[in-house]
Enzyme design. Structure first.
Site, PDB file in Angstrom:
ATOM      1  N   SER A 118     -18.406  -5.024 -20.310  1.00  0.00           N
ATOM      2  CA  SER A 118     -18.573  -5.001 -18.752  1.00  0.00           C
ATOM      3  C   SER A 118     -17.818  -3.686 -18.358  1.00  0.00           C
ATOM      4  O   SER A 118     -17.739  -3.179 -17.236  1.00  0.00           O
ATOM      5  CB  SER A 118     -17.787  -6.092 -18.273  1.00  0.00           C
ATOM      6  OG  SER A 118     -16.594  -6.310 -19.138  1.00  0.00           O
ATOM      7  N   HIS A 139     -25.857  -4.628 -20.521  1.00  0.00           N
ATOM      8  CA  HIS A 139     -24.764  -5.505 -19.808  1.00  0.00           C
ATOM      9  C   HIS A 139     -25.401  -6.687 -19.066  1.00  0.00           C
ATOM     10  O   HIS A 139     -26.067  -6.352 -17.816  1.00  0.00           O
ATOM     11  CB  HIS A 139     -24.082  -4.628 -18.769  1.00  0.00           C
ATOM     12  CG  HIS A 139     -22.947  -5.325 -18.042  1.00  0.00           C
ATOM     13  ND1 HIS A 139     -22.238  -4.743 -16.996  1.00  0.00           N
ATOM     14  CD2 HIS A 139     -22.253  -6.425 -18.279  1.00  0.00           C
ATOM     15  CE1 HIS A 139     -21.253  -5.635 -16.606  1.00  0.00           C
ATOM     16  NE2 HIS A 139     -21.201  -6.326 -17.613  1.00  0.00           N
ATOM     17  N   GLU A 151     -27.760  -4.284 -16.638  1.00  0.00           N
ATOM     18  CA  GLU A 151     -27.309  -3.029 -16.622  1.00  0.00           C
ATOM     19  C   GLU A 151     -27.391  -2.218 -17.924  1.00  0.00           C
ATOM     20  O   GLU A 151     -26.863  -2.797 -18.929  1.00  0.00           O
ATOM     21  CB  GLU A 151     -25.836  -2.713 -16.270  1.00  0.00           C
ATOM     22  CG  GLU A 151     -25.429  -1.686 -15.374  1.00  0.00           C
ATOM     23  CD  GLU A 151     -23.786  -1.943 -14.904  1.00  0.00           C
ATOM     24  OE1 GLU A 151     -23.091  -2.698 -15.630  1.00  0.00           O
ATOM     25  OE2 GLU A 151     -23.441  -0.951 -13.996  1.00  0.00           O
ATOM     26  N   ASN A 189     -19.500  -2.938 -12.055  1.00  0.00           N
ATOM     27  CA  ASN A 189     -17.935  -3.198 -11.830  1.00  0.00           C
ATOM     28  C   ASN A 189     -17.303  -2.177 -11.174  1.00  0.00           C
ATOM     29  O   ASN A 189     -15.942  -2.357 -10.767  1.00  0.00           O
ATOM     30  CB  ASN A 189     -17.177  -3.416 -13.401  1.00  0.00           C
ATOM     31  CG  ASN A 189     -17.782  -4.949 -13.488  1.00  0.00           C
ATOM     32  OD1 ASN A 189     -17.529  -5.705 -13.151  1.00  0.00           O
ATOM     33  ND2 ASN A 189     -17.995  -5.208 -15.033  1.00  0.00           N
TER      34      ASN A 189
END
Ligand code: CAA
Length: 298
Positions: A118, A139, A151, A189
């Site tokens: 992440s 991801h 992702e 994130n």
């Protein structure tokens, strides 16, 4: 690509294995013990039942999905035939470096090595291997069978062929791949964690309570979960680790983790997985009642 190895069978790993198997891929699921792997298969079984109940899958499709998954405790055996390895181990740099060094030695030279990290740098992970062009971030979001985003993170040396292969594969899983470059927190994130951190600061400073903060974002911004409940769902230890990567990576104090988050993780309150976070959870349920630590505090 036909044979996919998933290394790590926790929340993300079992969701990734579930999704590949559901779409007809042969999945080797690797973890350190039979006990952990049995729990992962139990979780996949339960989540497939949700899909059967909702009419997304038939009982025969559920059985076929489970039959597509083989479990291994030996890494070498688990990745020997892989066209793609998706690493979904804990968010720990040293662990990932060790794993990728081993994967580089244990897989065929053409195998793509992807990480579900992440926030850990793909370029850093790729640097430990002899095949930087075939290392990439893939991801997924939790819960993996439900969330549409993948992702796709290009490291410094990731080749166009590798990125195209992972984009194409994500689409075959019914996902929506978004290609991003390898900078701290990538995109998901970098945007999500400052929001969660700010929600924790808002609680820490006594501006509002847990239900109120989450209520504002759910009812006012149409988020399916408020940021504090989402933090519990992701894992407070994972949120803290990601914020540290952002803070160190950019050297900007705006990413400094809230001291309340640091304390909660130090006390072992990690959210759903530990039974206690901003909310309290009974085993096997994500039903949330505000933790007694945060009731009557305003
Ligand atoms: N496997 C299969 N299906 C699942 C599932 C699972 N693990 N979890 C939920 N579902 C299905 C349910 O069966 C249900 O299906 P239908 O739409 O067909 O009815 C659907 O998902 C919704 O579930 P529920 O009705 O049980 O509950 P809900 O409506 O409250 O939705 C939720 C649950 C999908 C988790 C929703 O609350 C949500 O979207 N939350 C936010 C999730 C999120 O933001 N995830 C990203 C986290 S960040 C991350 O993962 C990456 C990182 O790096 C930190």
């Amino acid at each position: 690509m036909k044979n996919i190895s998933v290394v790590g069978s926790g929340t993300m790993g079992n969701g990734i294995a579930h999704t590949f198997a559901q779409f007809g891929y042969q999945v080797s699921l690797v973890d350190i013990s039979d006990n952990v792997l049995s729990k992962a298969i139990e979780t996949i079984d339960k989540n497939l039942d949700r899909q059967v109940t909702k009419g997304v899958l038939s009982k025969a499709e559920k059985a076929a999905t489970l039959a597509n998954i083989t479990v291994f405790t030996d890494l070498g055996q688990g990745v020997a035939n892989a066209d793609l390895v998706v690493e979904a181990a804990s968010e720990n740099l040293d662990l990932k470096l060790k794993l990728f060094k081993d994967l580089d030695a244990l897989t065929r030279p053409g195998t793509i090595l992807a990480s579900n990290t992440s926030s850990i740098s793909i370029t850093r992970i790729a640097g430990i291997t002899q095949r930087g062009d075939k290392v990439i971030g893939m991801h997924f979001m939790n819960p993996v069978p439900v969330m549409k985003l993948v992702e796709v993170i290009r490291g410094y040396d990731t080749s166009d062929e590798t990125a195209a292969a992972i984009t194409d594969l994500s689409e075959k899983l019914g996902k929506y791949p978004v290609e991003v470059n390898d900078y701290p927190g990538f995109v998901a994130n970098r945007i999500l964690m400052p929001m969660i951190n700010e929600a924790i600061y808002t609680l820490y400073e006594g501006v509002a309570g847990v239900r109120e903060i989450d209520g504002v974002m759910k009812l006012g911004m149409a988020h399916p979960m408020g940021p504090l409940q989402l933090a519990d769902f992701i894992g407070l230890d994972v949120c803290l680790a990601i914020l540290k990567v952002l803070h160190e990576g950019f050297g900007n104090p705006k990413y400094a983790p809230c001291p309340l988050l640091v304390n909660m993780v130090s006390a072992g309150n990690k959210g759903v997985k530990s039974g206690e976070g901003f909310y309290s959870y009974t085993a096997g349920s994500t039903e949330a009642t505000v933790s007694r630590k945060f009731t009557g505090k305003l």
